[in-house]
Design a protein around this motif. Structure first.
Motif, PDB file in Angstrom:
ATOM      1  N   SER A  45       0.845  -1.201   0.000  1.00 30.65           N
ATOM      2  CA  SER A  45       0.000   0.000   0.000  1.00 30.65           C
ATOM      3  C   SER A  45       0.876   1.246   0.000  1.00 30.65           C
ATOM      4  CB  SER A  45      -0.868  -0.036   1.262  1.00 30.65           C
ATOM      5  OG  SER A  45      -1.244   1.252   1.664  1.00 30.65           O
ATOM      6  N   CYS A  47       1.906   4.915   1.570  1.00 27.21           N
ATOM      7  CA  CYS A  47       1.899   5.434   2.944  1.00 27.21           C
ATOM      8  C   CYS A  47       0.590   6.164   3.189  1.00 27.21           C
ATOM      9  CB  CYS A  47       3.074   6.388   3.131  1.00 27.21           C
ATOM     10  SG  CYS A  47       3.066   7.242   4.718  1.00 27.21           S
ATOM     11  N   LEU A  48      -0.013   5.930   4.355  1.00 23.71           N
ATOM     12  CA  LEU A  48      -1.296   6.569   4.695  1.00 23.71           C
ATOM     13  C   LEU A  48      -1.095   7.912   5.392  1.00 23.71           C
ATOM     14  CD1 LEU A  48      -3.245   3.444   6.049  1.00 23.71           C
ATOM     15  CD2 LEU A  48      -3.096   4.312   3.700  1.00 23.71           C
ATOM     16  N   GLU A  49       0.130   8.241   5.695  1.00 28.03           N
ATOM     17  CA  GLU A  49       0.458   9.469   6.445  1.00 28.03           C
ATOM     18  C   GLU A  49      -0.397   9.585   7.703  1.00 28.03           C
ATOM     19  OE1 GLU A  49       0.396  13.096   4.157  1.00 28.03           O
ATOM     20  OE2 GLU A  49       1.872  14.029   5.489  1.00 28.03           O
ATOM     21  N   CYS A  50      -0.539   8.444   8.384  1.00 26.11           N
ATOM     22  CA  CYS A  50      -1.385   8.403   9.584  1.00 26.11           C
ATOM     23  C   CYS A  50      -0.614   8.823  10.830  1.00 26.11           C
ATOM     24  CB  CYS A  50      -1.955   6.997   9.778  1.00 26.11           C
ATOM     25  SG  CYS A  50      -0.712   5.728  10.106  1.00 26.11           S
ATOM     26  N   GLY A  51       0.715   8.872  10.731  1.00 29.75           N
ATOM     27  CA  GLY A  51       1.517   9.242  11.898  1.00 29.75           C
ATOM     28  C   GLY A  51       1.749   8.084  12.851  1.00 29.75           C
ATOM     29  N   GLY A  52       1.269   6.906  12.486  1.00 29.92           N
ATOM     30  CA  GLY A  52       1.403   5.755  13.371  1.00 29.92           C
ATOM     31  C   GLY A  52       2.846   5.400  13.693  1.00 29.92           C
ATOM     32  N   CYS A  53       3.759   5.656  12.770  1.00 30.60           N
ATOM     33  CA  CYS A  53       5.166   5.290  12.991  1.00 30.60           C
ATOM     34  C   CYS A  53       5.927   6.341  13.788  1.00 30.60           C
ATOM     35  CB  CYS A  53       5.868   5.041  11.658  1.00 30.60           C
ATOM     36  SG  CYS A  53       5.904   6.466  10.547  1.00 30.60           S
ATOM     37  N   ASP A  54       5.321   7.519  13.974  1.00 29.01           N
ATOM     38  CA  ASP A  54       6.082   8.612  14.593  1.00 29.01           C
ATOM     39  C   ASP A  54       6.543   8.296  16.015  1.00 29.01           C
ATOM     40  OD1 ASP A  54       5.910  10.143  12.344  1.00 29.01           O
ATOM     41  OD2 ASP A  54       4.215  11.345  13.034  1.00 29.01           O
ATOM     42  N   CYS A  59       5.532   0.626  11.181  1.00 25.76           N
ATOM     43  CA  CYS A  59       4.351   0.938  10.371  1.00 25.76           C
ATOM     44  C   CYS A  59       3.159   0.123  10.852  1.00 25.76           C
ATOM     45  CB  CYS A  59       4.642   0.611   8.905  1.00 25.76           C
ATOM     46  SG  CYS A  59       3.290   1.054   7.794  1.00 25.76           S
ATOM     47  N   VAL A  61       0.467  -0.483   8.952  1.00 25.52           N
ATOM     48  CA  VAL A  61      -0.259  -1.088   7.823  1.00 25.52           C
ATOM     49  C   VAL A  61       0.223  -2.532   7.623  1.00 25.52           C
ATOM     50  CG1 VAL A  61      -0.747  -0.927   5.351  1.00 25.52           C
ATOM     51  CG2 VAL A  61      -0.452   1.164   6.700  1.00 25.52           C
ATOM     52  N   ARG A  99       6.893   3.948   2.069  1.00 24.39           N
ATOM     53  CA  ARG A  99       6.673   3.228   3.334  1.00 24.39           C
ATOM     54  C   ARG A  99       7.945   3.150   4.186  1.00 24.39           C
ATOM     55  NH1 ARG A  99       2.511  -0.421   2.980  1.00 24.39           N
ATOM     56  NH2 ARG A  99       3.079  -1.084   5.087  1.00 24.39           N
TER      57      ARG A  99
END
Ligand SMILES: Cc1cc2nc3c(=O)[nH]c(=O)nc-3n(C[C@H](O)[C@H](O)[C@H](O)COP(=O)(O)O)c2cc1C
Length: 195
Positions: A45, A47-54, A59, A61, A99
């Motif tokens: 996929s 990147c969703l730019e969801c900030g989940g990895c911050d 990741c 996803v 990603r």
């Protein structure tokens, strides 16, 4: 030494595949332990730019990147190859690159700002081909490669860029290019950077 080849073209046996095959053959000649990722075979996929990895450097996803992340990190040398698609790389490869934001986030968590330009996890190279004649067509993708490797804590060591290569297998008519790719792989492992 672990050397990972990332095959970025959707066309099996195409020009960038053939160049990367030669580069990995050169790496093997220098004693490398080879790994290969064919991006066209993976479901990755964007990147969703969801900030989940911050917060974690991981990741959120779940897809084929789960298997790719450790291989990106374990490789001491990565050689990525791709054709130019609309002055960039194919979408399948760009998804993998985007990603790697999770690894960029992880690196920001681990290192202090004064360490960000110090690369502790090896080197990266980029091989690209395109049908048209101008060398400027590679400019954007070279920057992409540099910052992809930055995210992986690897220094970008440049690469090989061939214009006027279009039909599948045309690169076979350029034995010097194939030899240069072989030498790139051989020297990347032997530690000789005089390309
Ligand atoms: C969707 C698409 C977009 C392309 N865009 C470009 C381009 O912007 N510039 C260029 O020089 N060649 C472009 N090409 C040509 C390929 O870069 C060229 O045929 C290359 O040799 C393919 O390498 P491969 O066999 O490794 O896939 C494009 C080809 C496709 C299919």
């Amino acid at each position: 030494m672990k050397v990972l080849g990332i095959y970025g073209s959707p066309r099996p046996g195409g020009n960038s595949d053939l160049l990367l095959d030669r580069a990995l053959a050169g790496a093997a000649e220098s004693g490398a332990d080879l790994d290969r990722i064919y991006v066209r075979d993976l479901k990755i996929s964007g990147c969703l730019e969801c900030g989940g990895c911050d917060e974690t450097g991981a990741c959120v996803v779940p897809d084929d990147m789960d298997d790719v992340y450790p291989r990106l990190q374990e490789a001491e040398v990565i050689i990525m190859a791709a054709p130019m698609f609309f002055y960039g790389v194919p979408a399948q490869l760009k998804a993998l690159v985007d990603r790697s934001q999770a690894l960029w986030a992880g690196r920001r968590l681990e290192k202090t700002p004064d360490q960000w330009k110090i690369y502790d996890h090896g080197q990266g190279y980029f091989i690209a081909v395109g049908a048209t004649k101008g060398q400027t067509m590679f400019d954007g993708s070279k920057m992409m490669a540099k910052y992809f490797y930055d995210a992986l804590d690897k220094s970008y060591e440049g690469g090989l860029f061939y214009a006027r290569i279009e039909k599948k297998g045309t690169i076979r008519d350029h034995p010097q290019a194939l030899q240069e790719a072989y030498e790139l792989g051989r020297k990347a492992v032997a530690g000789d950077k005089s390309q």
